[in-house]
Design a protein around this motif. Structure first.
Motif, PDB file in Angstrom:
ATOM      1  N   LYS A   3       8.099   6.277  11.017  1.00 10.49           N
ATOM      2  CA  LYS A   3       8.371   5.616  12.296  1.00 10.49           C
ATOM      3  C   LYS A   3       9.518   6.341  12.993  1.00 10.49           C
ATOM      4  CE  LYS A   3       8.889   1.166  11.153  1.00 10.49           C
ATOM      5  NZ  LYS A   3       8.330   0.948   9.817  1.00 10.49           N
ATOM      6  N   SER A  49      -3.746   2.526  -3.843  1.00 12.66           N
ATOM      7  CA  SER A  49      -3.469   1.229  -4.475  1.00 12.66           C
ATOM      8  C   SER A  49      -2.815   0.255  -3.507  1.00 12.66           C
ATOM      9  CB  SER A  49      -2.589   1.415  -5.710  1.00 12.66           C
ATOM     10  OG  SER A  49      -1.227   1.437  -5.336  1.00 12.66           O
ATOM     11  N   MET A  50      -2.282   0.779  -2.398  1.00  2.17           N
ATOM     12  CA  MET A  50      -1.686  -0.116  -1.410  1.00  2.17           C
ATOM     13  C   MET A  50      -2.637  -0.367  -0.247  1.00  2.17           C
ATOM     14  SD  MET A  50       2.338   0.860  -1.435  1.00  2.17           S
ATOM     15  CE  MET A  50       2.260   2.616  -1.349  1.00  2.17           C
ATOM     16  N   GLY A  51      -3.910  -0.073  -0.464  1.00  2.00           N
ATOM     17  CA  GLY A  51      -4.921  -0.429   0.521  1.00  2.00           C
ATOM     18  C   GLY A  51      -5.125   0.599   1.620  1.00  2.00           C
ATOM     19  N   ALA A  91     -10.631  -3.097   0.376  1.00  2.00           N
ATOM     20  CA  ALA A  91      -9.481  -2.367  -0.174  1.00  2.00           C
ATOM     21  C   ALA A  91      -8.176  -3.114   0.064  1.00  2.00           C
ATOM     22  CB  ALA A  91      -9.398  -0.977   0.459  1.00  2.00           C
ATOM     23  N   LYS A  92      -8.024  -3.677   1.251  1.00  2.00           N
ATOM     24  CA  LYS A  92      -6.764  -4.309   1.589  1.00  2.00           C
ATOM     25  C   LYS A  92      -6.536  -5.570   0.753  1.00  2.00           C
ATOM     26  CE  LYS A  92      -4.127  -5.864   5.525  1.00  2.00           C
ATOM     27  NZ  LYS A  92      -4.084  -6.055   6.969  1.00  2.00           N
ATOM     28  N   VAL A 119       0.897   5.667  11.309  1.00  2.00           N
ATOM     29  CA  VAL A 119       2.282   5.745  10.832  1.00  2.00           C
ATOM     30  C   VAL A 119       2.447   5.094   9.467  1.00  2.00           C
ATOM     31  CG1 VAL A 119       4.605   4.885  11.226  1.00  2.00           C
ATOM     32  CG2 VAL A 119       3.363   5.940  13.077  1.00  2.00           C
ATOM     33  N   LYS A 120       1.876   3.897   9.332  1.00  2.00           N
ATOM     34  CA  LYS A 120       2.043   3.141   8.095  1.00  2.00           C
ATOM     35  C   LYS A 120       1.388   3.873   6.912  1.00  2.00           C
ATOM     36  CE  LYS A 120       0.071  -1.009   6.816  1.00  2.00           C
ATOM     37  NZ  LYS A 120      -0.274  -2.423   7.010  1.00  2.00           N
ATOM     38  N   THR A 141       3.169  -2.758   2.195  1.00  2.00           N
ATOM     39  CA  THR A 141       2.167  -2.117   3.053  1.00  2.00           C
ATOM     40  C   THR A 141       0.896  -2.937   3.294  1.00  2.00           C
ATOM     41  OG1 THR A 141       3.005   0.037   2.401  1.00  2.00           O
ATOM     42  CG2 THR A 141       0.833   0.013   3.358  1.00  2.00           C
ATOM     43  N   PRO A 142       0.284  -3.532   2.259  1.00  2.00           N
ATOM     44  CA  PRO A 142      -0.966  -4.241   2.540  1.00  2.00           C
ATOM     45  C   PRO A 142      -0.781  -5.497   3.389  1.00  2.00           C
ATOM     46  CG  PRO A 142      -0.668  -3.897   0.179  1.00  2.00           C
ATOM     47  CD  PRO A 142       0.614  -3.540   0.840  1.00  2.00           C
ATOM     48  N   PHE A 143       0.457  -5.924   3.580  1.00  2.00           N
ATOM     49  CA  PHE A 143       0.665  -7.195   4.274  1.00  2.00           C
ATOM     50  C   PHE A 143       1.160  -7.025   5.702  1.00  2.00           C
ATOM     51  CE2 PHE A 143       1.162  -7.874  -0.216  1.00  2.00           C
ATOM     52  CZ  PHE A 143       0.455  -9.026  -0.462  1.00  2.00           C
ATOM     53  N   THR A 144       1.720  -5.849   6.021  1.00  2.00           N
ATOM     54  CA  THR A 144       2.376  -5.705   7.321  1.00  2.00           C
ATOM     55  C   THR A 144       1.375  -5.317   8.403  1.00  2.00           C
ATOM     56  OG1 THR A 144       2.904  -3.454   6.693  1.00  2.00           O
ATOM     57  CG2 THR A 144       4.631  -5.089   6.401  1.00  2.00           C
ATOM     58  N   ASN A 145       1.831  -5.344   9.654  1.00  2.00           N
ATOM     59  CA  ASN A 145       0.956  -4.969  10.774  1.00  2.00           C
ATOM     60  C   ASN A 145       0.774  -3.450  10.820  1.00  2.00           C
ATOM     61  OD1 ASN A 145       3.329  -3.971  11.757  1.00  2.00           O
ATOM     62  ND2 ASN A 145       3.449  -5.282  13.534  1.00  2.00           N
ATOM     63  N   TRP A 146       0.088  -2.960  11.854  1.00  2.00           N
ATOM     64  CA  TRP A 146      -0.274  -1.540  11.878  1.00  2.00           C
ATOM     65  C   TRP A 146       0.939  -0.618  11.927  1.00  2.00           C
ATOM     66  CZ3 TRP A 146       0.833   1.501  16.228  1.00  2.00           C
ATOM     67  CH2 TRP A 146       1.279   0.791  17.352  1.00  2.00           C
ATOM     68  N   LEU A 147       2.061  -1.114  12.424  1.00  2.00           N
ATOM     69  CA  LEU A 147       3.260  -0.277  12.466  1.00  2.00           C
ATOM     70  C   LEU A 147       4.073  -0.381  11.180  1.00  2.00           C
ATOM     71  CD1 LEU A 147       5.099  -0.410  15.892  1.00  2.00           C
ATOM     72  CD2 LEU A 147       4.642   1.588  14.475  1.00  2.00           C
ATOM     73  N   GLY A 148       3.697  -1.318  10.329  1.00  2.00           N
ATOM     74  CA  GLY A 148       4.449  -1.520   9.100  1.00  2.00           C
ATOM     75  C   GLY A 148       5.742  -2.280   9.319  1.00  2.00           C
ATOM     76  N   LYS A 149       5.786  -3.124  10.341  1.00  2.00           N
ATOM     77  CA  LYS A 149       7.022  -3.873  10.615  1.00  2.00           C
ATOM     78  C   LYS A 149       7.218  -4.999   9.600  1.00  2.00           C
ATOM     79  CE  LYS A 149       9.630  -5.977  14.340  1.00  2.00           C
ATOM     80  NZ  LYS A 149      10.838  -5.609  13.587  1.00  2.00           N
ATOM     81  N   LEU A 183       7.791  -0.243   0.742  1.00  2.00           N
ATOM     82  CA  LEU A 183       6.427   0.287   0.854  1.00  2.00           C
ATOM     83  C   LEU A 183       5.430  -0.635   0.150  1.00  2.00           C
ATOM     84  CD1 LEU A 183       6.818   4.121   0.335  1.00  2.00           C
ATOM     85  CD2 LEU A 183       6.268   2.908   2.429  1.00  2.00           C
ATOM     86  N   GLN A 200       4.736  -5.947  -3.928  1.00  2.00           N
ATOM     87  CA  GLN A 200       3.340  -5.994  -3.469  1.00  2.00           C
ATOM     88  C   GLN A 200       2.743  -7.361  -3.773  1.00  2.00           C
ATOM     89  OE1 GLN A 200       1.414  -2.229  -4.308  1.00  2.00           O
ATOM     90  NE2 GLN A 200      -0.586  -3.014  -3.758  1.00  2.00           N
ATOM     91  N   ALA A 224      -5.595  -4.698  -2.692  1.00  2.00           N
ATOM     92  CA  ALA A 224      -4.199  -4.248  -2.730  1.00  2.00           C
ATOM     93  C   ALA A 224      -3.248  -5.432  -2.653  1.00  2.00           C
ATOM     94  CB  ALA A 224      -3.932  -3.278  -1.579  1.00  2.00           C
ATOM     95  N   ARG A 248       8.824  -2.254  -6.768  1.00  2.00           N
ATOM     96  CA  ARG A 248       7.860  -2.016  -5.693  1.00  2.00           C
ATOM     97  C   ARG A 248       6.537  -2.728  -5.959  1.00  2.00           C
ATOM     98  NH1 ARG A 248       3.408   0.062  -4.217  1.00  2.00           N
ATOM     99  NH2 ARG A 248       2.990   0.218  -6.429  1.00  2.00           N
TER     100      ARG A 248
END
Lengths: 331, 350
Positions: B293, B242-244, A80-81, B227-228, A111-119, A108, A164, A84, A160
């Motif tokens: 967050k 769609s964003m995984g 999935a990732k 969170v994400k 999202t598929p590229f960032t770490n688990w916190l979405g930084k 947003l 992506q 995306a 957006r």
């Protein structure tokens, strides 16, 4: 060479839904090749399965038979990732995240590229700003999305999808419920994106005129027929475009560049310059008026007058509305 | 962007300070007056003038204030998760029926007492020692039972809206069984159950507080991990996919997390109204963001502050009487939220 220029390929794909033992097939034997760096428009009547095809391409529902491959690898084999990271979408769903700013919404997309916190890394931020600039929405970046117009929101949604940063962007009716200027702006924006950034774009649309004007390639989907693919120009010249018009009464006129009724009265009794005659004919057709043989109309330019002659008496009108009224009195 | 980040950290900082102040105020008020300087001294380790004050402070007031903080955080976090996951501003910790399950468990214990021949409370209406444990355990069992049923359902169905409706149905069904039990229950039991259903932060101390704290901590971890995904859910389920975002994983962590948070909160303190639905909205309106967050810590802070303040008010300063906590949360909370909604265009905030 051919393999390289195709980003998405479908071979004899059947689409539809499976629901406890019964399958509802919407379309069968669809074969297509989406060309890299090109703008492709998918056209077809409501209910023919366009959205289902898009869902199948996105791997959200399985195809009933056949293969869809993205960059020469079956779409279902992508995690999935990573899918995306390659394909982004603009859907028809209403966005209600009221407390998001435009920039946050575009972020947003990362999202598929960032770490688990979405930084977001500085690189992510650069991609986001580039996407805002490419869609000319940079000036909106600090506005809340509830405060911008529909047309602006649609551009932000495209930003957006750009953020992506995949190879393929799929848009489901991006210009529905937008005004004419926004439709043109968005389609030309998408065209610029394919040409400047080399992204491939697939658009589901009902806007035939704008699709012909902007698309590199059209896919025409019609119940019971295979997918018809080709450049808009070729499809017009070969008459393939008429597959969109199953109704015998309508036809695409290559000369006019638009759809017109198949049966058209020629009105031989009207004389004058073509560009004015065309509009008078249109008005006559709308009012279902058949001109009697003894009624002659002569159009004169500068000043614009319509001279109606019947039984040697002539009446003059200076616009089409009055002309129609006079004709209705005469017959 | 920079300015708004500074703004947010300032708000978070002042929120934490507010919680600290409210904590002090909360332990300072009560039926027995303890001078404030004695109180601060006791917190810093000095002995107090009267030993009875010591007992009141450390065995009653501080555990109660800590309970208020934990419950405030639990209910707000589960409410926020529900609202975002279901994209529904009216969702709260109770929509999955988990709290109703806890209520059913407690109802069977208290109201079924006469039928099965046990007593959770003495004639004066105070819980027996095993009674409090009994209430907590039966509440937890009820919550777990509904949680399991919900999980079975979630396994079968794919649509979030269906899940929401089925959760509400489980809630109604549990409520109906509680009504049947109430109908046949005797007057004392009925009063005991009614009081339980108004919520109470007192009576939790020592090992119970420790367990509550651990369970809520366990319920918070899935929130942090997701969170994400919750941010992606702001655009709706299809965009999130769609964003995984793996919607299945998200749904399971959401069910487990709210099961732990709202289930334990209800089992230990009864169904506390209002916090779960209102606090996430307050957080959105105060912090003006949709970013989880920020929203998760903000809701936790506001939830803790809100419940500490409500509890302090429920002590009716200067009186020996205390009002049920539910009365205060709704009575003071509802006008606050109405005022905020009228001040800002609420529909744009969600």
């Amino acid at each position: 060479m051919k393999a390289e220029s195709t980003i998405l390929e479908g071979k004899l794909v059947s689409i539809g839904y499976t629901k406890s033992n019964s399958t509802n097939i919407l379309a069968e034997s669809l074969s297509f090749q989406l060309k890299k760096g090109k703008l492709t428009c998918l056209l077809g009547p409501n209910g023919v399965g366009k959205s289902t095809l898009v869902k199948t391409i996105l791997g959200q529902i399985p195809s009933l038979s056949g293969d869809i491959s993205f960059l020469n690898k079956n779409i279902n084999h992508y995690p999935a990732k990573s899918l995306a990271q390659n394909i982004s979408v603009v859907l028809t769903d209403k966005i209600t995240g009221g407390n998001l700013t435009v920039q946050q919404l575009v972020s947003l997309g990362r999202t598929p590229f960032t770490n688990w916190l979405g930084k977001l890394t500085p690189e992510d931020n650069k991609i986001i700003l580039d996407a805002l600039k490419a869609t000319k929405t940079y000036y909106l970046k600090d506005q809340f999305i509830s405060e911008i117009s529909d047309g602006q929101l649609q551009k932000v949604m495209i930003a957006r999808a750009l953020a992506q940063d995949g190879n393929l962007i799929i848009l489901d009716e991006p210009t529905a419920h937008l005004d004419l200027v926004n439709r043109y702006e968005i389609m030309h924006l998408l065209r610029d994106i394919t040409q400047e950034q080399g992204k491939s774009i697939l658009i589901v649309t009902h806007d035939l005129d704008i699709a012909i004007e902007t698309a590199d390639e059209l896919w025409i989907m019609q119940c019971g027929s295979p997918l018809l693919c080709g450049t808009p120009e070729d499809l017009i010249l070969s008459g393939g475009i008429n597959q969109l018009l199953p109704n015998e009464q309508l036809i695409y006129d290559p000369g006019l560049g638009k759809i017109r009724p198949t049966q058209i009265s020629s009105y031989p009794n009207i004389q004058g310059p073509d560009h004015i005659k065309q509009w008078l004919k249109l008005a006559l057709q709308k009012n279902h008026i058949q001109l009697p043989d003894d009624l002659k109309i002569e159009i004169k330019v500068s000043p614009l007058t319509f001279n109606l002659t019947k039984n040697q008496s002539t009446q003059v009108a200076d616009n089409i509305e009055k002309t129609i009224q006079l004709i209705q009195q005469l017959i | 962007m920079q300015a708004s980040k500074k703004h947010t950290s300032l708000l978070i900082f002042s929120g934490s300070f507010l919680v600290l102040c409210l904590f002090l105020i909360n332990i300072a008020v009560g039926s027995v007056h303890i001078p404030f300087n004695e109180l601060l001294g006791a917190l810093l380790g000095n002995p107090m003038a009267k030993t009875s004050w010591n007992t009141i402070l450390f065995e009653y007031r501080i555990p109660k204030a800590l309970t208020a903080i934990i419950i405030g955080i639990s209910l707000s976090l589960s409410g926020l998760q529900m609202q975002t996951f279901f994209r529904n501003p009216l969702a709260g910790p109770y929509v999955l029926g988990i709290s109703s399950g806890a209520g059913l468990g407690v109802a069977i214990l208290i109201l079924g007492g006469s039928a099965f021949g046990w007593n959770v409370a003495n004639n004066a209406g105070n819980y027996l020692t095993w009674g409090i444990w009994g209430v907590i355990i039966s509440g937890s069992l009820g919550a777990i039972a509904i949680l399991l049923l919900m999980s079975l359902t979630a396994w079968k169905i794919k649509d979030s809206m269906t899940l929401l409706i089925i959760g509400l149905m489980f809630g109604s069904a549990s409520g109906a069984i509680v009504s049947v039990l109430s109908y046949f229950g005797n007057a004392e039991d009925l009063k005991l159950f009614t009081i339980w259903s108004m919520g109470s932060l007192g009576g939790i101390s020592g090992i119970q507080l420790y367990i509550l704290c651990m369970v809520c901590l366990a319920g918070t971890i899935p929130v942090l991990l997701m969170v994400k995904s919750y941010n992606a859910m702001l655009m709706g389920e299809r965009y999130a996919i769609s964003m995984g975002v793996n919607i299945k994983t998200l749904r399971w962590t959401m069910i487990i997390s709210t099961g732990l948070l709202a289930g334990s909160a209800t089992a230990f303190c009864g169904p506390i109204a209002f916090i779960g639905i209102a606090v996430p909205h307050l957080a959105r309106m105060v912090f003006r963001t949709g970013d989880h967050k920020i929203l998760f810590p903000a809701s936790a802070l506001i939830g803790a502050a809100f419940l500490l303040a409500s509890d302090a008010i429920s002590q009716l300063p200067g009186s020996a009487e205390t009002l049920p906590i539910n009365v205060i949360t709704s009575l003071f909370g509802a006008p606050l939220v109405i005022w905020l909604i009228l001040k800002r265009n609420f529909s744009n905030e969600f």
